[in-house]
Design an enzyme around this catalytic site. Structure first.
Site, PDB file in Angstrom:
ATOM      1  N   ASP A  58       0.819  -1.217   0.000  1.00 32.60           N
ATOM      2  CA  ASP A  58       0.000   0.000   0.000  1.00 32.60           C
ATOM      3  C   ASP A  58       0.847   1.259   0.000  1.00 32.60           C
ATOM      4  O   ASP A  58       0.357   2.348   0.270  1.00 32.60           O
ATOM      5  CB  ASP A  58      -0.956   0.001   1.197  1.00 32.60           C
ATOM      6  N   GLN A  86       7.759  27.549  -0.492  1.00 29.14           N
ATOM      7  CA  GLN A  86       6.590  27.936   0.300  1.00 29.14           C
ATOM      8  C   GLN A  86       7.061  28.444   1.663  1.00 29.14           C
ATOM      9  O   GLN A  86       6.801  27.868   2.705  1.00 29.14           O
ATOM     10  CB  GLN A  86       5.649  26.737   0.462  1.00 29.14           C
ATOM     11  N   HIS A  92      16.205  28.172  -1.030  1.00 31.04           N
ATOM     12  CA  HIS A  92      15.512  29.152  -1.879  1.00 31.04           C
ATOM     13  C   HIS A  92      15.353  30.480  -1.153  1.00 31.04           C
ATOM     14  O   HIS A  92      15.445  31.550  -1.762  1.00 31.04           O
ATOM     15  CB  HIS A  92      14.142  28.600  -2.285  1.00 31.04           C
ATOM     16  N   LYS A 107      10.866  41.189 -14.807  1.00 29.61           N
ATOM     17  CA  LYS A 107       9.678  40.507 -15.332  1.00 29.61           C
ATOM     18  C   LYS A 107       8.414  41.228 -14.877  1.00 29.61           C
ATOM     19  O   LYS A 107       8.309  41.624 -13.716  1.00 29.61           O
ATOM     20  CB  LYS A 107       9.621  39.054 -14.839  1.00 29.61           C
ATOM     21  N   ARG A 164       4.254  40.548 -14.871  1.00 32.31           N
ATOM     22  CA  ARG A 164       3.216  39.550 -15.108  1.00 32.31           C
ATOM     23  C   ARG A 164       1.837  40.210 -15.153  1.00 32.31           C
ATOM     24  O   ARG A 164       1.507  41.025 -14.296  1.00 32.31           O
ATOM     25  CB  ARG A 164       3.217  38.480 -14.002  1.00 32.31           C
TER      26      ARG A 164
END
Length: 338
Positions: free
Chosen positions: A46, A106, A139, A204, A206
């Site tokens: 499983d 995150q 990050h 950039k 957006r």
């Protein structure tokens, strides 16, 4: 002084090639065979994860080498369960060596009713018995503050600097470092300082999430060999578009140096067909066969720096010394022809 004769390494299934290479490098440093602890990390039918350690680890200084890359959840659970197994086996200290720290993107609430998953992962690692973390190019560096245990964050920049100086030895005056966005300026500036090169920025804009409406180059890139530097390349859409914009603005060549080659979905195909002359990544994430077969993707090993960092942690010497290019030159002597 350490009370154990040697540090001990154990690995999950995320990146066995890197784990084996780290053990080999440590053996070269120590003059003795530092192998991976004999264990099995398997799945029940499983898909439950089961870990069994075959060697005695009581009182040992243990290092678990495991990136939390794709499949991120499976690899994270392997890391947690391995730590629990070692803790219950009376290991003296457990250090998680996480070359690529998943969920690092995150690190904050970007909008209402969203999680800070990086903090949740930090809590889980500590709860599983991990007492120290060794990683590379987080990050967001503030993630170190999510932990109440020591976190050593290594940098790929000094290794990239060595490679750039070798690859562009006859044209260093033409090299320009480029940040692919405003948020990566600090990282790009650090590399530019190391190789004494000018800095440019891709701005950039957006119109909506996931769609880039416009890219503007800040800086004069005409006639320059542009080197885009970033920590993560996922689908490579932004990277390839930035490379095209640089070429459209007169750059003679475009190269990219990325620490973590996530390279999911159409990334490899995009890079292969792009105007980029080369993409250089590290092996913090185990490269796929497609990545290995791509003509313009090159991989730099991280085993030498991780092996030295593990030894420094084990014997209580400085890890921050590895932030300097001069310290890494003898460690990477064979790689860069030092």
């Amino acid at each position: 002084m350490p009370t154990t004769p040697e540090p001990k390494l154990i690995t999950g299934n995320a990146n066995k090639q890197l784990s084996t290479a780290i053990a080999r490098r440590m053996s070269m440093h120590r003059g003795v065979n530092v192998g991976l602890v004999d264990a099995r990390v398997e799945r029940f039918n499983d898909q439950e994860i089961f870990v069994e350690v075959y060697e005695n680890v009581r009182g040992e200084d243990m290092f678990i080498v495991q990136s939390t890359s794709n499949p991120a959840n499976d690899n994270l659970m392997e890391l947690l369960i391995m730590s629990d197994a070692l803790r219950r086996s009376s290991a003296k200290r457990i250090t998680a060596v996480i070359p690529y720290f998943g969920y690092a993107r995150q690190d904050r609430r970007s909008k209402a009713r969203t999680p800070i998953s990086a903090k949740l992962v930090a809590n889980m690692l500590v709860g599983a018995g991990i007492e120290r973390v060794l990683t590379m190019d987080l990050h967001a560096t503030q993630i170190q503050g999510f932990f109440d245990i020591p976190v050593d964050n290594l940098y790929a920049a000094p290794v990239f600097a060595l490679d750039i100086k070798q690859q562009f030895s006859s044209a260093m005056d033409d090299v320009m470092v480029v940040s692919p966005d405003v948020g990566g300026v600090a990282r790009a500036r650090e590399l530019a300082k190391r190789i004494e090169a000018p800095l440019s920025i891709v701005d950039k804009r957006r119109e909506k999430a996931g769609e880039i409406a416009e890219m503007t180059i800040i800086g004069e890139v005409a006639g320059k060999k542009c080197i885009i530097v970033d920590d993560i390349c996922d689908t490579a859409g932004t990277l390839c578009k930035a490379a095209q914009v640089l070429m459209d603005n007169g750059a003679s060549e475009v190269h990219a140096y990325i620490t973590h080659g996530v390279l999911s979905g159409p990334a490899v195909e995009r890079i292969t067909k792009s105007v980029m002359k080369s993409l250089v990544i590290t092996d913090t994430i185990q490269p796929t066969e497609a990545v290995k077969g791509a003509a313009n993707i090159r991989i730099i090993p991280t085993a030498p720096i991780f092996a030295q960092a593990i030894l420094n942690i084990w014997n209580g010497t400085s890890v921050s010394s590895l932030f300097e290019t001069e310290t890494l030159e003898p460690i990477y002597e064979g790689q860069f022809g030092g």
